[in-house]
Design an enzyme around this catalytic site. Structure first.
Site, PDB file in Angstrom:
ATOM      1  N   ASP A   1      32.568 -11.247   2.119  1.00 52.75           N
ATOM      2  CA  ASP A   1      33.343 -12.357   2.671  1.00 52.75           C
ATOM      3  C   ASP A   1      33.856 -13.191   1.489  1.00 52.75           C
ATOM      4  OD1 ASP A   1      34.172 -14.568   4.389  1.00 52.75           O
ATOM      5  OD2 ASP A   1      32.326 -15.556   3.733  1.00 52.75           O
TER       6      ASP A   1
ATOM      7  N   ALA B   1       4.087 -55.637  22.727  1.00 53.84           N
ATOM      8  CA  ALA B   1       4.521 -55.404  24.119  1.00 53.84           C
ATOM      9  C   ALA B   1       3.623 -54.371  24.789  1.00 53.84           C
ATOM     10  CB  ALA B   1       5.966 -54.915  24.126  1.00 53.84           C
TER      11      ALA B   1
END
Ligand SMILES: O=P(O)(O)OC[C@H]1O[C@H](O[C@H]2O[C@H](CO)[C@@H](O)[C@H](O)[C@H]2O)[C@H](O)[C@@H](O)[C@@H]1O
Ligand SMILES: O=c1ccn([C@@H]2O[C@H](COP(=O)(O)OP(=O)(O)O)[C@@H](O)[C@H]2O)c(=O)[nH]1
Length: 735
Positions: A508, A388
């Site tokens: 944590d 194309a």
């Protein structure tokens, strides 16, 4: 920078054996020309299969072949007929090709060919490893070699590896049907950069990575423990100059210089000056939709009979993979269809379809492109479709109409063409009508835009963009590695720790000390963790705080008897030395009545999600939901909540698969600062894995040793890979 190693199934040269000699002729294909800028000089080598099986190569010619290839900077991987059968005709073209082009019913899942595919991929990887040196860059191409990146990574973790897929990556629903789907994804994830032609293919790939491997994906980065992989789209272009200049030269040809095909095309134009030529070029492949195109052509002739004798369709079908049964059946189908349509519609002076079943040389391609009024390229699926782009590049006077399938990757960049759904015959027939009748001015307007774009984003630019992105990725990785808490850096930290008179450790919990679990209550501490925390807690002149977003009831159950210091609910509660929890911040919870029903409505509509109710916050967890759907809902919830809480003193925390609504003046940064203020600490350490820990990293004093678990963006000074390493590091503190 070292050399570049390019690897693809096919080499950029074709071998020709004649008169007992051998020669290597450069291929005209898009990839070969596109890579010229990357594959030139002595600093690159291209590895691939020669196209001939071991059995087909005469023994005495073998050394000459290597030499002929070396002259083109190429080296071959030797494959036996059996290997080509299982790897190329088998797994590549009877499993992956149909599956990735949405021809599920054509896909064969044969264990035997998968095994050959693996073995042949290892052969290609070994060929790379044999040549790879420090600082080399490896660029692997296409679906035939999807396992190669990981096979190379396993032996050379340091090397920079890029992978580009030239065909579509299908949606998750299609990809998941592949029995070896995880292995294929893991193979690809050996790369540092994974490229696709379009954003849609990229998106499909990321969705499969998330759903099948459960990996964390943020924008277009995939996070592994020790690396970040970038995924991006690079739409491949063409060698624009080569096509447009060939077309300009072609115009200058005198009749005697013209090819036989051009003369035939001229004769046709002379005999029927107002008839239009429509061109269709593809490999004879079911994905290209040739049979459907023929049916649509018949539909057009019936719908617009005034164009009988006024149009001619030229079909160039290039033979391809003819050992695969589906391709043989397709050949038969196309032959029969053309025979029937020509039989039904031909007149004494007109045959509606000219059919060529062969590959044509470059000059004939230019003849066809420049002579055709319309290019009709309607694949049912196509990774890109370069034809194309080539057609448009040859239209020197800017006339010509391109009818292009929406299902081709190139449709994304070629909006000015007439885009059609190849399954919609009515739309397609109307597009042909529109193309025939399109005013010249309109054709020129459309093609001017297309040409500008194709000239700018040509294949060289494509290759260079990919290479730059790969190099950037390497630099980004190097920058990241510079933050890794290496043994050397850890020793320095431990030295400071030992020398200090009063030390503080903020730890944590979830994702740092303990692995995530779909049910948060099941992510409790194991014996090893208790032993580690006991040892840390026993250290002299050292305060240890667990700093968590968890509710106080859970931590009371897990840790209070141990007399650890704890800050929970992001800083609402504190417990020191085994005392009951007391409030660290004065916060309200009357807002919960307003927010809870909203979260409940999201739980109802998002299977697998649930609400965790803490004393002063509400959390909506979505770890158990489908990952894409969960993220979508999280975004939606974020928008809803943001407008709802606008006038309250509340904020939304986006944690790891959890969204928490809590009072704005509560966060881990503020809480840890408060306890730090109670003493005169000369060593402070904080470690955490998620967004909520960034408050600590940002607010604690500059001298704090801040450490992020994982590779996400962070304010922390260092990162480490995972929980295993966290525990090893903490053990060193406790020694
Ligand atoms: O090597 P073959 O089996 O003979 O097949 C030829 C090539 O076909 C495929 O091409 C794809 O790449 C093009 C350029 O990126 C793209 O425009 C097209 O849509 C794709 O189908 C295949 O990907 C190549 O590996 C083959 O060599
Ligand atoms: O007889 C032919 C017909 C086509 N081509 C080239 O083959 C390529 C086809 O690429 P495309 O992306 O359209 O499809 P693929 O065959 O790679 O799926 C284009 O560069 C064409 O110029 C060729 O070399 N000889």
């Amino acid at each position: 920078m070292g050399k570049t190693i390019i690897i693809s199934n096919r080499l950029p040269v074709q071998l020709q054996i004649s008169n007992g000699g051998i020669s290597a002729i450069p291929s005209v294909g898009g990839l070969a020309t596109g890579m010229k800028s990357v594959h030139s000089g002595s600093d690159s080598v291209w590895i691939g299969w020669s196209g001939l099986t071991d059995e087909e190569i005469p023994k005495k010619l073998a050394p000459k072949i290597d030499q002929a290839l070396a002259e083109h900077g190429s080296a071959k991987v030797n494959l036996t007929a059996k290997e080509v059968d299982g790897f190329y005709y088998g797994f590549s073209n009877r499993t992956i090709w149909p599956l990735f082009h949405y021809f599920l019913e054509y896909s064969e899942f044969e264990l035997e060919s998968w095994n050959v595919y693996k073995a042949v991929n290892q052969k290609f990887a070994d060929a790379i490893l044999e040549k790879a040196e420090d600082d080399d860059i490896v660029w692997v191409h296409d679906y035939q070699l999807m396992l190669v990146p990981q096979m190379v990574r396993a032996k050379r973790p340091d090397i920079s590896i890029g992978f580009f897929l030239h065909i579509p990556f299908p949606s998750f629903e299609i990809f998941r049907t592949l029995p070896w789907r995880e292995e294929v994804l893991e193979g690809l994830l050996g790369a540092d950069l994974i490229g696709f032609h379009t954003y849609d293919y990229e998106r499909h790939f990321l969705s499969s990575v998330r759903r099948l491997l459960g990996l964390e994906v943020s924008f277009n980065d995939i996070y592994l423990n020790d690396r970040i992989i970038k995924v991006d789209s690079f739409p491949m272009g063409i060698d624009y100059k080569k096509f447009s200049e060939a077309a300009k030269e072609h115009e200058k040809n005198t009749t005697s210089q013209q090819t036989e095909l051009q003369q035939r095309l001229n004769n046709h134009k002379r005999s029927t000056p107002d008839a239009k030529l429509i061109l269709s070029i593809d490999r004879l492949d079911y994905s290209k939709g040739i049979a459907k195109r023929l049916n649509a052509f018949e539909y057009f002739l019936n719908k617009f009979p005034q164009y009988k004798e006024k149009v001619r369709l030229i079909i160039l079908a290039v033979p391809s993979r003819s050992n695969v049964p589906q391709y043989q059946l397709l050949k038969k189908e196309v032959d029969e269809l053309i025979g029937r349509i020509n039989g039904d519609f031909s007149t004494v002076s007109w045959t509606p379809i000219w059919y060529f079943y062969r590959s044509v040389p470059f000059e004939n391609l230019i003849d066809l492109y420049t002579s055709s009024d319309i290019a009709w390229l309607t694949p049912l699926r196509d990774g890109m479709n370069l034809v194309a782009k080539e057609y448009i590049a040859t239209r020197t006077d800017k006339t010509g109409v391109l009818i292009l399938s929406e299902m081709a990757g190139s449709a994304n960049e070629m909006n000015e063409s007439l885009l059609v759904n190849p399954n919609n015959f009515e739309q397609t027939a109307n597009a042909i009508y529109e193309a025939i009748n399109m005013p010249i001015e309109e054709q020129k307007e459309r093609n001017t835009e297309l040409q500008k774009r194709l000239e700018r984003y040509n294949v060289e630019r494509w290759a260079n963009d990919f290479m730059s992105s790969l190099k950037e990725q390497k630099e980004r990785d190097a920058a990241n590695i510079s933050k890794r808490l290496t043994e050397h850096r850890l020793s320095a930290v431990l030295d400071d720790f030992k020398k200090a008179k009063k030390r503080m450790l903020f730890l944590d919990y979830d994702g740092t000390l303990s692995k995530f679990h779909v049910d948060p209550q099941k992510a409790g501490p194991d014996e090893e963790l208790y032993a580690l925390l006991d040892a840390l807690n026993a250290l002299k002149d050292t305060e240890v705080y667990l700093v968590s977003g968890r509710d106080k009831e859970t931590f009371t159950k897990w840790f209070l008897p141990k007399k650890y210091n704890m800050i929970v609910e992001h800083g609402v509660w504190i417990s020191q030395n085994g005392e009951d929890f007391r409030m660290l911040e004065n916060v309200k919870n009357d807002w919960m009545e307003k927010i809870r029903p909203v979260l409940e409505s999201f739980v109802d509509r998002t299977p697998g999600s649930f609400i965790e109710e803490k004393n002063y916050s509400l959390a909506w967890h979505y770890r158990k939901t489908d990952p894409d759907f969960g993220n979508l809902r999280a975004n939606e919830l974020n928008t809803v909540l943001t407008s709802l809480i606008a006038n309250d003193d509340l904020s939304i925390l986006n944690g790891n698969k959890v969204m928490e609504i809590k009072s704005s003046n509560v966060n881990k940064g503020r809480a840890t600062m408060r306890v730090l203020g109670e003493g005169d600490y000369d060593f402070v350490f904080a470690i955490g894995d998620d967004w909520t820990d960034e408050f600590m990293f940002q607010e604690l004093p500059e001298r704090t040793v801040t450490v992020k678990v994982g590779r996400q963006k962070t304010h922390a000074k260092y990162f480490i890979d995972d929980i295993k390493y966290v525990r090893n590091v903490l053990k060193r503190f406790a020694e």
